[in-house]
Scaffold this motif. Sequence first.
Motif, PDB file in Angstrom:
ATOM      1  N   TYR A 191       0.833  -1.207   0.000  1.00 32.13           N
ATOM      2  CA  TYR A 191       0.000   0.000   0.000  1.00 32.13           C
ATOM      3  C   TYR A 191       0.869   1.259   0.000  1.00 32.13           C
ATOM      4  N   TYR A 192       0.327   2.318  -0.598  1.00 29.25           N
ATOM      5  CA  TYR A 192       0.931   3.645  -0.511  1.00 29.25           C
ATOM      6  C   TYR A 192      -0.096   4.550   0.151  1.00 29.25           C
ATOM      7  N   SER A 193       0.201   4.999   1.350  1.00 27.65           N
ATOM      8  CA  SER A 193      -0.770   5.766   2.123  1.00 27.65           C
ATOM      9  C   SER A 193      -0.046   6.815   2.972  1.00 27.65           C
ATOM     10  N   PRO A 194       0.345   7.941   2.363  1.00 27.60           N
ATOM     11  CA  PRO A 194       1.145   8.945   3.076  1.00 27.60           C
ATOM     12  C   PRO A 194       0.456   9.580   4.272  1.00 27.60           C
ATOM     13  N   LYS A 195      -0.871   9.527   4.330  1.00 20.92           N
ATOM     14  CA  LYS A 195      -1.592  10.168   5.431  1.00 20.92           C
ATOM     15  C   LYS A 195      -2.079   9.190   6.489  1.00 20.92           C
ATOM     16  N   ALA A 196      -1.751   7.926   6.336  1.00 23.73           N
ATOM     17  CA  ALA A 196      -2.217   6.918   7.298  1.00 23.73           C
ATOM     18  C   ALA A 196      -1.601   7.145   8.671  1.00 23.73           C
ATOM     19  N   ARG A 197      -2.430   7.126   9.684  1.00 29.14           N
ATOM     20  CA  ARG A 197      -1.974   7.211  11.073  1.00 29.14           C
ATOM     21  C   ARG A 197      -2.416   5.980  11.864  1.00 29.14           C
ATOM     22  N   ILE A 198      -3.362   5.245  11.312  1.00 31.54           N
ATOM     23  CA  ILE A 198      -3.815   3.991  11.908  1.00 31.54           C
ATOM     24  C   ILE A 198      -3.756   2.906  10.836  1.00 31.54           C
ATOM     25  N   ILE A 199      -3.048   1.822  11.131  1.00 30.13           N
ATOM     26  CA  ILE A 199      -2.954   0.675  10.214  1.00 30.13           C
ATOM     27  C   ILE A 199      -3.461  -0.552  10.972  1.00 30.13           C
ATOM     28  N   TYR A 200      -4.573  -1.104  10.517  1.00 31.04           N
ATOM     29  CA  TYR A 200      -5.202  -2.255  11.166  1.00 31.04           C
ATOM     30  C   TYR A 200      -5.170  -3.432  10.197  1.00 31.04           C
ATOM     31  N   PHE A 201      -4.648  -4.563  10.656  1.00 27.86           N
ATOM     32  CA  PHE A 201      -4.529  -5.747   9.813  1.00 27.86           C
ATOM     33  C   PHE A 201      -5.182  -6.935  10.518  1.00 27.86           C
ATOM     34  N   GLU A 202      -6.162  -7.536   9.847  1.00 25.80           N
ATOM     35  CA  GLU A 202      -6.857  -8.710  10.388  1.00 25.80           C
ATOM     36  C   GLU A 202      -6.807  -9.842   9.373  1.00 25.80           C
ATOM     37  N   PRO A 203      -5.846 -10.760   9.517  1.00 23.74           N
ATOM     38  CA  PRO A 203      -5.814 -11.931   8.642  1.00 23.74           C
ATOM     39  C   PRO A 203      -6.826 -12.964   9.123  1.00 23.74           C
ATOM     40  N   VAL A 204      -7.685 -13.416   8.228  1.00 20.46           N
ATOM     41  CA  VAL A 204      -8.693 -14.427   8.569  1.00 20.46           C
ATOM     42  C   VAL A 204      -8.211 -15.760   8.008  1.00 20.46           C
ATOM     43  N   LEU A 205      -7.885 -16.694   8.886  1.00 18.70           N
ATOM     44  CA  LEU A 205      -7.298 -17.964   8.476  1.00 18.70           C
ATOM     45  C   LEU A 205      -8.328 -19.087   8.485  1.00 18.70           C
ATOM     46  N   TYR A 206      -8.497 -19.745   7.328  1.00 24.32           N
ATOM     47  CA  TYR A 206      -9.421 -20.871   7.199  1.00 24.32           C
ATOM     48  C   TYR A 206      -8.606 -22.166   7.260  1.00 24.32           C
ATOM     49  N   SER A 207      -8.298 -22.590   8.470  1.00 24.81           N
ATOM     50  CA  SER A 207      -7.370 -23.701   8.701  1.00 24.81           C
ATOM     51  C   SER A 207      -7.845 -25.024   8.125  1.00 24.81           C
ATOM     52  N   GLU A 208      -9.177 -25.212   8.052  1.00 21.59           N
ATOM     53  CA  GLU A 208      -9.702 -26.506   7.602  1.00 21.59           C
ATOM     54  C   GLU A 208      -9.652 -26.681   6.087  1.00 21.59           C
TER      55      GLU A 208
END
Length: 257
Positions: A191-208
């Motif tokens: 990503y290119y986001s020069p104004k970002a002050r909050i970065i939230y990452f939620e990986p959803v893992l489908y283990s089955e």
Amino acid sequence: MKLGHFAAFIALFVGLSGCRQDYSLAPPADSEKITVTVKLPKELKTETLEVMYRSGACKSVTYGASGQRIELDGRHGIEVQLQRQGQTDIYQAKLPIDGGGACRWKISNVMFGVAYIDPTRFGENVTFGGGGGVLVRFDKNRPMRSSGLPVKVDGNLKIKKDYYPWLDEEFLGRYKKTIRLAGEEDIYLSYYSPKARIIYFEPVLYSEFLVRSAGPIEKKKGNRTTFIYPDGSVLADGRSKPNFRKLQAIRLAVEGK
């Protein structure tokens, strides 16, 4: 060396111009910060967060093919461990935008991600092979790794992406067996986001929904990597990684969506 507190960060860069300049970081107490948050699935762990600062005041020097001197913005890299928030599945780090110091460092890009806590649960000598990474650029400087054309985002980043376990065997050269996180991108979301002050990452893992692959045993024209998908289908269609859309379709069919 992996450190958890900003005061203990160590510079990783070399080759800046000048000889007695102080190149250390000294972020002001009131420096605006970028908050990186990862919501972590139970089978995964956070990888070390890498941060690159840049300086127009303290140049780095390189040389072209014909020996010409080339000056670039100086680089200062640090490593940060995301900290668990209480007993939750949330991990977080706060990064000063203004790195301060004599070089007037400014944050340039960050790289972080997730990995399997215990790859050997998929078999003896299995190692983690990548996937589940995020690279965010805040300026036009070259980031710490090449990751293709970034997605431009105005403002903060909220990233929620699906991933599937991918167990791969390679026989040509040195044998290796790796567990990866198969997603939309190969290894890093960029990503290119020069104004970002909050970065939230939620990986959803489908283990089955495990996808398996095996590379060719013999280097011969027509031999391809074979993929075995969670529904039992087998494909050797020239791909080097699983078909993400197919994985999504298999899961949605099972879930009745």
